[in-house]
Design a protein around this motif. Sequence first.
Motif, PDB file in Angstrom:
ATOM      1  N   ALA A  20      -2.988  -2.013  -3.554  1.00 24.16           N
ATOM      2  CA  ALA A  20      -3.625  -3.032  -2.713  1.00 24.16           C
ATOM      3  C   ALA A  20      -3.756  -2.536  -1.274  1.00 24.16           C
ATOM      4  O   ALA A  20      -4.822  -2.641  -0.654  1.00 24.16           O
ATOM      5  CB  ALA A  20      -2.807  -4.324  -2.744  1.00 24.16           C
ATOM      6  N   VAL A  21      -2.666  -1.974  -0.735  1.00 22.21           N
ATOM      7  CA  VAL A  21      -2.704  -1.456   0.639  1.00 22.21           C
ATOM      8  C   VAL A  21      -3.630  -0.247   0.723  1.00 22.21           C
ATOM      9  O   VAL A  21      -4.366  -0.070   1.701  1.00 22.21           O
ATOM     10  CB  VAL A  21      -1.288  -1.094   1.121  1.00 22.21           C
ATOM     11  CG1 VAL A  21      -1.339  -0.518   2.537  1.00 22.21           C
ATOM     12  CG2 VAL A  21      -0.384  -2.322   1.093  1.00 22.21           C
ATOM     13  N   ALA A  22      -3.609   0.604  -0.317  1.00 19.92           N
ATOM     14  CA  ALA A  22      -4.486   1.781  -0.319  1.00 19.92           C
ATOM     15  C   ALA A  22      -5.951   1.365  -0.318  1.00 19.92           C
ATOM     16  O   ALA A  22      -6.782   1.950   0.388  1.00 19.92           O
ATOM     17  CB  ALA A  22      -4.184   2.658  -1.535  1.00 19.92           C
ATOM     18  N   PHE A  23      -6.287   0.342  -1.114  1.00 20.69           N
ATOM     19  CA  PHE A  23      -7.673  -0.152  -1.158  1.00 20.69           C
ATOM     20  C   PHE A  23      -8.088  -0.689   0.211  1.00 20.69           C
ATOM     21  O   PHE A  23      -9.177  -0.381   0.708  1.00 20.69           O
ATOM     22  CB  PHE A  23      -7.805  -1.250  -2.208  1.00 20.69           C
ATOM     23  CG  PHE A  23      -9.130  -1.965  -2.188  1.00 20.69           C
ATOM     24  CD1 PHE A  23     -10.265  -1.366  -2.706  1.00 20.69           C
ATOM     25  CD2 PHE A  23      -9.249  -3.234  -1.626  1.00 20.69           C
ATOM     26  CE1 PHE A  23     -11.495  -2.020  -2.672  1.00 20.69           C
ATOM     27  CE2 PHE A  23     -10.465  -3.895  -1.586  1.00 20.69           C
ATOM     28  CZ  PHE A  23     -11.593  -3.280  -2.112  1.00 20.69           C
ATOM     29  N   ALA A  24      -7.208  -1.485   0.818  1.00 25.08           N
ATOM     30  CA  ALA A  24      -7.520  -2.012   2.148  1.00 25.08           C
ATOM     31  C   ALA A  24      -7.651  -0.878   3.161  1.00 25.08           C
ATOM     32  O   ALA A  24      -8.474  -0.946   4.085  1.00 25.08           O
ATOM     33  CB  ALA A  24      -6.440  -2.998   2.581  1.00 25.08           C
ATOM     34  N   SER A  25      -6.857   0.188   2.976  1.00 21.26           N
ATOM     35  CA  SER A  25      -6.930   1.333   3.882  1.00 21.26           C
ATOM     36  C   SER A  25      -8.276   2.037   3.777  1.00 21.26           C
ATOM     37  O   SER A  25      -8.835   2.482   4.780  1.00 21.26           O
ATOM     38  CB  SER A  25      -5.798   2.328   3.575  1.00 21.26           C
ATOM     39  OG  SER A  25      -4.536   1.747   3.779  1.00 21.26           O
ATOM     40  N   VAL A  26      -8.785   2.152   2.559  1.00 19.97           N
ATOM     41  CA  VAL A  26     -10.103   2.769   2.363  1.00 19.97           C
ATOM     42  C   VAL A  26     -11.146   2.037   3.200  1.00 19.97           C
ATOM     43  O   VAL A  26     -11.948   2.645   3.921  1.00 19.97           O
ATOM     44  CB  VAL A  26     -10.505   2.751   0.876  1.00 19.97           C
ATOM     45  CG1 VAL A  26     -11.965   3.164   0.709  1.00 19.97           C
ATOM     46  CG2 VAL A  26      -9.608   3.686   0.066  1.00 19.97           C
ATOM     47  N   VAL A 130       4.491   4.142   2.228  1.00 15.28           N
ATOM     48  CA  VAL A 130       5.669   4.995   2.076  1.00 15.28           C
ATOM     49  C   VAL A 130       6.859   4.178   1.568  1.00 15.28           C
ATOM     50  O   VAL A 130       7.631   4.626   0.712  1.00 15.28           O
ATOM     51  CB  VAL A 130       6.020   5.681   3.417  1.00 15.28           C
ATOM     52  CG1 VAL A 130       7.384   6.370   3.330  1.00 15.28           C
ATOM     53  CG2 VAL A 130       4.949   6.696   3.785  1.00 15.28           C
ATOM     54  N   GLY A 131       6.998   2.945   2.071  1.00 17.29           N
ATOM     55  CA  GLY A 131       8.126   2.110   1.672  1.00 17.29           C
ATOM     56  C   GLY A 131       8.033   1.563   0.261  1.00 17.29           C
ATOM     57  O   GLY A 131       9.048   1.396  -0.412  1.00 17.29           O
ATOM     58  N   ALA A 132       6.804   1.303  -0.213  1.00 18.51           N
ATOM     59  CA  ALA A 132       6.637   0.659  -1.521  1.00 18.51           C
ATOM     60  C   ALA A 132       6.358   1.635  -2.655  1.00 18.51           C
ATOM     61  O   ALA A 132       6.498   1.284  -3.828  1.00 18.51           O
ATOM     62  CB  ALA A 132       5.499  -0.365  -1.436  1.00 18.51           C
ATOM     63  N   ALA A 133       5.960   2.858  -2.320  1.00 28.57           N
ATOM     64  CA  ALA A 133       5.527   3.794  -3.362  1.00 28.57           C
ATOM     65  C   ALA A 133       6.702   4.366  -4.137  1.00 28.57           C
ATOM     66  O   ALA A 133       7.808   4.515  -3.625  1.00 28.57           O
ATOM     67  CB  ALA A 133       4.731   4.939  -2.729  1.00 28.57           C
ATOM     68  N   ARG A 134       6.443   4.672  -5.396  1.00 31.41           N
ATOM     69  CA  ARG A 134       7.404   5.414  -6.211  1.00 31.41           C
ATOM     70  C   ARG A 134       7.240   6.898  -5.903  1.00 31.41           C
ATOM     71  O   ARG A 134       6.167   7.356  -5.571  1.00 31.41           O
ATOM     72  CB  ARG A 134       7.147   5.181  -7.702  1.00 31.41           C
ATOM     73  CG  ARG A 134       7.283   3.731  -8.157  1.00 31.41           C
ATOM     74  CD  ARG A 134       7.231   3.644  -9.672  1.00 31.41           C
ATOM     75  NE  ARG A 134       7.253   2.254 -10.121  1.00 31.41           N
ATOM     76  CZ  ARG A 134       6.249   1.647 -10.724  1.00 31.41           C
ATOM     77  NH1 ARG A 134       5.147   2.327 -10.976  1.00 31.41           N
ATOM     78  NH2 ARG A 134       6.340   0.397 -11.100  1.00 31.41           N
ATOM     79  N   LEU A 143      -1.249   9.790  -1.029  1.00 31.55           N
ATOM     80  CA  LEU A 143      -2.020   8.590  -1.386  1.00 31.55           C
ATOM     81  C   LEU A 143      -2.700   8.010  -0.152  1.00 31.55           C
ATOM     82  O   LEU A 143      -3.877   7.630  -0.191  1.00 31.55           O
ATOM     83  CB  LEU A 143      -1.104   7.546  -2.010  1.00 31.55           C
ATOM     84  CG  LEU A 143      -0.719   7.739  -3.477  1.00 31.55           C
ATOM     85  CD1 LEU A 143       0.312   6.692  -3.890  1.00 31.55           C
ATOM     86  CD2 LEU A 143      -1.953   7.638  -4.377  1.00 31.55           C
ATOM     87  N   TYR A 144      -1.954   7.942   0.936  1.00 27.74           N
ATOM     88  CA  TYR A 144      -2.503   7.419   2.183  1.00 27.74           C
ATOM     89  C   TYR A 144      -3.651   8.286   2.676  1.00 27.74           C
ATOM     90  O   TYR A 144      -4.714   7.780   3.078  1.00 27.74           O
ATOM     91  CB  TYR A 144      -1.390   7.356   3.225  1.00 27.74           C
ATOM     92  CG  TYR A 144      -1.831   6.904   4.600  1.00 27.74           C
ATOM     93  CD1 TYR A 144      -2.037   5.558   4.874  1.00 27.74           C
ATOM     94  CD2 TYR A 144      -2.014   7.824   5.634  1.00 27.74           C
ATOM     95  CE1 TYR A 144      -2.428   5.145   6.141  1.00 27.74           C
ATOM     96  CE2 TYR A 144      -2.395   7.414   6.898  1.00 27.74           C
ATOM     97  CZ  TYR A 144      -2.603   6.075   7.154  1.00 27.74           C
ATOM     98  OH  TYR A 144      -2.990   5.658   8.393  1.00 27.74           O
ATOM     99  N   GLU A 145      -3.466   9.605   2.624  1.00 31.24           N
ATOM    100  CA  GLU A 145      -4.519  10.517   3.076  1.00 31.24           C
ATOM    101  C   GLU A 145      -5.733  10.464   2.152  1.00 31.24           C
ATOM    102  O   GLU A 145      -6.868  10.627   2.599  1.00 31.24           O
ATOM    103  CB  GLU A 145      -3.978  11.948   3.151  1.00 31.24           C
ATOM    104  CG  GLU A 145      -2.964  12.174   4.260  1.00 31.24           C
ATOM    105  CD  GLU A 145      -3.540  11.966   5.645  1.00 31.24           C
ATOM    106  OE1 GLU A 145      -4.776  12.116   5.800  1.00 31.24           O
ATOM    107  OE2 GLU A 145      -2.784  11.648   6.570  1.00 31.24           O
TER     108      GLU A 145
END
Length: 416
Positions: A20-26, A130-134, A143-145
């Motif tokens: 969800a956060v990754a999608f919003a980051s995109v 970073v806090g939520a990822a496995r 993932l963030y990049e």
Amino acid sequence: MEHAPSSQVSMWKQPKAVWAVAFASVIAFMGIGLVDPILAPIAEQLHASPSQVSLLFTSYLVVMAFAMLITGAVSSRIGAKKTLLVGLGIIVVGSALAGSSSTINQIIGWRAVWGLGNALFVATALAAIVGAARGSVAQAILLYEAALGLGIAAGPLIGGLLGEISWRGPFFGVSVLMVIAMLVTAFLLPTTPKPDHHTSVLEPLRALRHGALRTVGITALLYNFGFFTLLAWTPFTLNMTAIQVGFIFFGWGIMLAISSVFVAPKLQARFGTMNSVTGALFCFALILAVMALATSSKPVVIICVVVAGIFLGINNTLVTETVMKAAPVERPVASAAYSFVRFLGGSIAPYLAGKLGEKINPHAPFWLGAVMVLLAMGVLIAWRPLFAHIDEEPRHGALERDSIEEAELLTTADEM
């Protein structure tokens, strides 16, 4: 619940909250390159000079830089999820009102508001992922990049497609997409607990007393001169339609995304973090020098733009990872301090590039960018001992990625 060791966890097997956060980051990162294809149309239709139009980058980035200083203070008081939602909400308002503007100064002003929202979101998003990822920190950063790269790639494409209709289209388009991102974040990201203590506004500035963080920040400040010169000045040298510029920078963004996720870790494992970063900086400076020499050749400039994405992706991933590993402070504070410094460089470059192009010649901005990137490389080499511990890790701190199949990404996408 038992967790597998981080080295055995696939970076693509993540909780819905991370996606969800990754999608919003995109979508948030679309804002960086969104205006690229419409810079020339805005200048023509609103009777503005290239340096005036470049302030769309400057106002956005300078506010984003200084707002980074308050992101930790805000998120530590209201929580990460609320901070993300507030940031996205501000972007919705800023982008919509920029599209409704009738003068260049109004657009510049609303882009500044947009920058405030983006700062609240971007600084918090990295820490949230970073806090939520496995898995490991390096996997989460990749993932963030990847999200950053996809957003930067999609921004010019959407800007070009909607810009063919009207220069207002991209602004309204982002506003709609941000509403979707808000809904995804609101429903899929669990409410995050507030930190045990409140972060001071001064903590990011205090964090810059640490040599490693300060060195990476200065490196990024100088490197961003080249990065945003490429973004802000190239559309004026190409003199092409919005959709044509959009597709060119879409190719650039795709290269950036691919190299961020797949190329950077392999180079890091083979040559080391510092060698890979300095090598990428040198190659980017060389590309800017070629663009300075061949500014009048559209095919050369287009090829250089797309190829530059490879080295920018390598640099973005490895420098961000270096910040997270080298800074002896909390990750949100490190992210805010680093982003504050690097976005200051990005805010100056577009306007300066426009002025140099107007007052001297169209080659000058690229020459300045090349020199600044070489200076960034010099700073990193001079203070290299500060980062020796990173390259002392197994495989220089790179992910064990040999067992990760490319098809795994597609499988994970199908399971979502």
